[in-house]
Design an enzyme around this catalytic site. Structure first.
Site, PDB file in Angstrom:
ATOM      1  N   GLU A  10      24.502  44.159 -26.353  1.00 20.27           N
ATOM      2  CA  GLU A  10      23.023  44.313 -27.017  1.00 20.27           C
ATOM      3  C   GLU A  10      22.212  43.204 -26.348  1.00 20.27           C
ATOM      4  O   GLU A  10      21.679  42.288 -27.029  1.00 20.27           O
ATOM      5  CB  GLU A  10      23.155  44.171 -28.283  1.00 20.27           C
ATOM      6  CG  GLU A  10      23.719  45.339 -28.931  1.00 20.27           C
ATOM      7  CD  GLU A  10      23.282  45.349 -30.730  1.00 20.27           C
ATOM      8  OE1 GLU A  10      23.008  44.598 -31.279  1.00 20.27           O
ATOM      9  OE2 GLU A  10      23.409  46.678 -31.438  1.00 20.27           O
TER      10      GLU A  10
ATOM     11  N   GLU B  22      28.044  52.152 -31.449  1.00 21.97           N
ATOM     12  CA  GLU B  22      28.400  51.626 -32.783  1.00 21.97           C
ATOM     13  C   GLU B  22      27.698  52.266 -33.624  1.00 21.97           C
ATOM     14  O   GLU B  22      26.198  52.760 -33.583  1.00 21.97           O
ATOM     15  CB  GLU B  22      27.749  50.238 -32.972  1.00 21.97           C
ATOM     16  CG  GLU B  22      28.401  49.071 -31.876  1.00 21.97           C
ATOM     17  CD  GLU B  22      27.858  47.978 -31.948  1.00 21.97           C
ATOM     18  OE1 GLU B  22      27.151  47.490 -33.137  1.00 21.97           O
ATOM     19  OE2 GLU B  22      27.733  46.856 -30.994  1.00 21.97           O
TER      20      GLU B  22
END
Ligand code: GAL
Length: 621
Positions: free
Chosen positions: A142, A314
Site C-alpha cells: 500500500e 485484501e
C-alpha cells in the site's frame, strides 16, 4: 477467479502452520499472500539473514498445493536500518520526522533507502524467485498508506529540483509557466526552488501541482527498482501491488504500467465510515457498505491495470480496527463482496487476514480465524462462496455501456485549488459513477487517453486538463457526452486557457464558461424532482437549456449530443442529468432502489441487494 488469504506465519508457532495450510485448502482458498512485513525476521541484523523459518513456511504451504504471493518487506524497514540511516524517514508538511514504531517510515526520494529496498528485494527474490510455490510477487505494501507519498525532506527537495530541471530545462521557462512574476516569486536557478509546504499562505498552485506530479513519479520510480529485480530473478511470475480505497496520492495508471496485475484492498465498511458519506447512509449501510464503494474501485483499477488484469488483495472478513466505528458485516456480505468482484472481472479475492493476532496494532481487526484459532463467521461463508464460484465458472465479458473518464491529476488539482469546500474531482467521479449504477448500467472507468469506441455514453465528471487524445476522441465520438464543471478549465501548468474554459472543448460545447461560482449548500437551483448546488458555471454560447430551475437559471446545457452540467455533479441533479443522457443514448435505463445494483456479464445479469446481503443471477432476456 481464485480465493486467497493474507497469512503471517511469523505471528504463529511453527507447529500450527500445517494445520493452518490444511484448513485454508479445505476452505476453498488456493492462494496465500505472505512476507510483506517480515523484514526484521528475515534479516534480524544487518547482513545476517535467517531464511530457515521462511523456507519451512513456504514448504508447508506448498505441500498443501497453495500458491504463494510473496511480498517484498520494504514497507517495514527494521529499527537497525533506521538507526543507521536516520534521514531515510519522510518529513511531514510541518517538517516533523515520521519516525519508527509502526510502518511506512521512509521517504521515497532517499537514495540510501532505495538501495536498501533493492538489496532486500534482491535477497528475497534470489531465495524464492524460482520456488515452484511462489507464483507472484507483491511489491511493498500500500504505497501511500498513512499519507506517506509526499515527503518534505531534504532528499525530496533535492530530487524535486532535479526533476524540475529535467522537465523545464531552463528556470525562466518554469518562471513563465508558473506565473512567478506574481508576488515576486521568480527564481534565478532550480537550486532556489523550495518545497511548497512552508509558505506563509497558499503556495503557487503550479508549484503544488509540480510537486504532486514529482511525488507520484518518485513512487513509480521506487517501485520500478523492485520490479526490475523481480523480473530478472523470478521471470514468468506476476508482479502486483495493493492499491487502496479513495486514494489518489500517486498516479495509479503510471504505477500499473510496470505491473502485471493491479491489486487493491477492499474494506467497504471501513471506507463508508471514514469517507464522505452522509450520516444517514453511514447508518443505513453500516453493515453492508455503500453499494458503490467496492464496485467503483473494481472498475477504476481494472481501467488502470495493464491489460485489465486486477485482483482484490485484501478483503475485509469482519470488523476492521481503523475506522471511526467498526461494525461487523451482515451474514452474506463476504459472499456478496466476493461475487461482485467476480462479476467485475477480478482474478483473485484474498481475505485479510487468516487469523486475528492478539497483540500489537491490529488486535481488534477480524480474521477468518479468531485469536484462539476457532473459526470466525466469515470462514464458512468463504467455503460456500468457493462452491458458488466453482459452479459459475469463468466470468463472461461485461457489455460496454457507459464510460467515465478519470485522471489522478484532476484530483490533485481540485485538492490544490478546490475553489469551494469539498469540490473534489474524485468525488465528482464517484457521484457520477453512482448515478450511472443507479440506472443499472455497466460502467468502465478509463484514463483520458483511452479510446472511447463501443460505448453509448461517456461522462467527464471533472477534468481540468483535457489532453489532445481525449479532445480528438470526443470529437469523433458518436454517443452521448456529459461534461462536468471545471472540465477544460486549465492547461498543463495550471493556467486558465487563453480562450477561457472549456479550452479544447469549446466547439463540442458550442460556447464558453465566462464565470464560475461555488455555492454553499443553501444556494441551489431547484427543478422538478432535482436540486443542483455546490457550483454554478455561467455559460455563453449556442447550447440550449436542458434543465432549467424554477427561477429560470440553467443547471444543464445541451449542444448536439453533449450535455454540460453547470452545477456540481452530485445528488438528484447528476442523477437526472445522467438519466436523460442515457435515455438519449439509447441505453435502457430505469432507476434502481438505492441498495440494489446490477452487472451484466455476457448474457447473465447479476443483482446485488446490499441491505439483504444477497446475490442472484439470471439469464438476460
Ligand atoms: C491495509 C493494510 C494491511 C492491514 C489492513 C487492515 O491497509 O495493507 O496491512 O493493515 O489494512 O485493515
Amino acid at each position: 477467479m481464485k480465493l486467497g488469504v493474507c497469512y503471517y506465519p511469523e505471528h504463529w508457532p511453527e507447529d500450527r502452520w500445517a494445520e493452518d495450510a490444511r484448513l485454508m485448502r479445505e476452505s476453498g482458498l488456493s492462494v496465500v499472500r505472505i512476507g510483506e512485513f517480515a523484514w526484521s525476521r528475515i534479516e534480524p541484523e544487518p547482513g545476517r539473514f535467517e531464511w530457515d523459518w521462511l523456507d519451512r513456511a513456504v514448504d508447508v504451504l506448498h505441500a498443501e498445493g497453495l500458491r504463494i504471493i510473496m511480498g517484498t518487506p520494504t514497507a517495514t524497514p527494521p529499527k537497525w536500518l533506521v538507526d543507521r540511516m536516520p534521514d531515510m524517514v519522510a518529513l511531514d508538511r510541518e517538517g516533523k520526522p515520521r519516525g519508527f514504531g509502526s510502518r511506512r517510515h521512509y521517504c521515497f526520494s532517499h537514495d540510501g533507502y532505495r538501495d536498501e529496498a533493492a538489496r532486500i528485494t534482491r535477497a528475497v527474490a534470489e531465495r524464492y524467485g524460482q520456488h515452484p510455490a511462489v507464483t507472484a510477487w507483491q511489491t511493498d505494501n500500500e504505497y501511500g498508506c498513512h499519507d506517506t507519498v509526499q515527503s518534505f525532506s531534504p532528499a525530496a527537495r533535492d530530487a524535486f529540483r532535479v526533476w524540475l530541471a529535467e522537465r523545464y530545462e531552463c528556470v525562466d521557462a518554469l518562471n513563465e509557466a508558473w506565473g512567478n512574476v506574481f508576488w515576486s516569486m521568480e527564481y534565478r536557478s532550480f537550486d532556489e526552488v523550495e518545497l511548497p509546504n512552508l509558505a506563509v499562505t497558499e503556495a503557487n498552485p503550479a508549484h503544488w501541482l509540480a510537486f504532486r506530479r514529482f511525488s507520484s513519479d518518485q513512487v513509480v520510480r521506487f517501485n520500478r527498482v523492485q520490479v526490475e529485480i523481480l523480473r530478472e530473478l523470478s521471470p514468468g511470475r506476476d508482479i502486483t501491488h495493493n492499491a487502496m480505497g479513495f486514494y489518489t496520492g500517486y498516479d495509479h495508471h503510471d504505477l500499473a504500467a510496470d505491473l502485471d496485475v493491479l491489486g487493491w484492498d477492499s474494506y467497504p465498511l471501513g471506507f463508508l465510515e471514514m469517507f464522505r458519506f452522509s450520516e444517514e447512509d453511514k447508518t443505513r449501510f453500516a453493515h453492508c457498505g455503500h453499494p458503490d464503494i467496492a464496485a467503483f474501485h473494481h472498475d477504476l483499477y481494472r481501467g488502470c491495470a495493464k491489460d485489465g488484469r486486477w485482483s482484490v488483495l485484501e478483503q475485509q472478513p469482519g470488523p476492521v480496527n481503523w475506522a471511526r466505528h467498526n461494525p461487523a458485516p451482515l451474514p452474506g456480505m463476504v459472499r456478496l463482496w466476493t461475487l461482485e468482484a467476480y462479476a467485475h472481472g477480478a482474478e483473485l479475492v484474498s481475505y485479510f487476514r487468516w487469523r486475528q493476532f492478539p497483540k500489537a496494532q491490529e488486535q481488534m481487526h477480524a480474521g477468518l480465524l479468531r485469536p484462539d484459532a476457532s473459526p470466525a463467521p466469515a470462514l464458512a461463508e468463504v467455503r460456500s462462496t468457493a462452491d458458488n464460484l466453482a459452479d459459475l465458472g469463468a466470468a463472461d465479458e461485461a457489455e460496454k455501456q457507459a464510460v467515465l473518464v478519470f485522471d489522478y491529476q484532476a484530483e490533485w488539482m481540485t485538492q490544490i485549488q478546490p475553489q469551494g469546500e469539498g469540490k473534489s474531482a474524485l468525488w465528482a467521479a464517484f457521484h457520477c459513477y453512482s448515478a450511472l449504477r443507479r440506472l443499472g448500467l455497466n460502467v468502465d472507468i478509463v484514463h483520458p487517453d483511452e479510446p472511447l469506441n463501443g460505448y453509448a455514453l461517456v461522462v467527464l465528471p471533472c477534468l481540468p486538463i483535457v489532453s489532445e487524445p481525449l479532445a480528438a476522441n470526443l470529437d469523433a465520438f458518436k454517443g452521448g457526452i456529459v461534461i462536468g464543471p471545471r472540465t477544460g478549465s486549465r492547461e498543463e501548468n495550471f493556467a486558465i486557457p487563453a480562450t477561457l474554459p472549456p479550452g479544447k472543448l469549446e466547439a463540442l460545447m458550442g460556447g464558453r464558461i465566462v464565470l464560475s461560482e461555488s455555492w454553499r449548500d443553501g444556494l441551489a437551483i431547484k427543478g422538478d424532482g432535482w436540486r443542483a448546488t455546490g457550483w454554478f458555471d455561467h455559460y455563453e454560447g449556442d447550447a440550449i437549456p436542458d434543465m432549467t430551475g424554477t427561477d429560470g437559471r440553467v443547471a444543464c446545457w445541451k449542444h448536439g449530443t453533449t450535455r454540460y452540467a453547470a452545477c456540481w455533479p452530485q445528488g438528484s441533479f447528476i442523477e437526472r442529468v445522467v438519466e436523460r443522457a442515457a435515455q438519449d443514448a439509447g441505453l435502457s435505463a430505469s432507476v434502481l432502489p438505492d441498495h440494489i445494483r446490477r452487472r451484466r456479464c455476457g448474457n447473465r445479469v447479476f443483482t446485488f441487494d446490499y441491505l439483504a446481503a444477497t446475490v442472484s443471477h439470471a439469464r438476460a432476456e
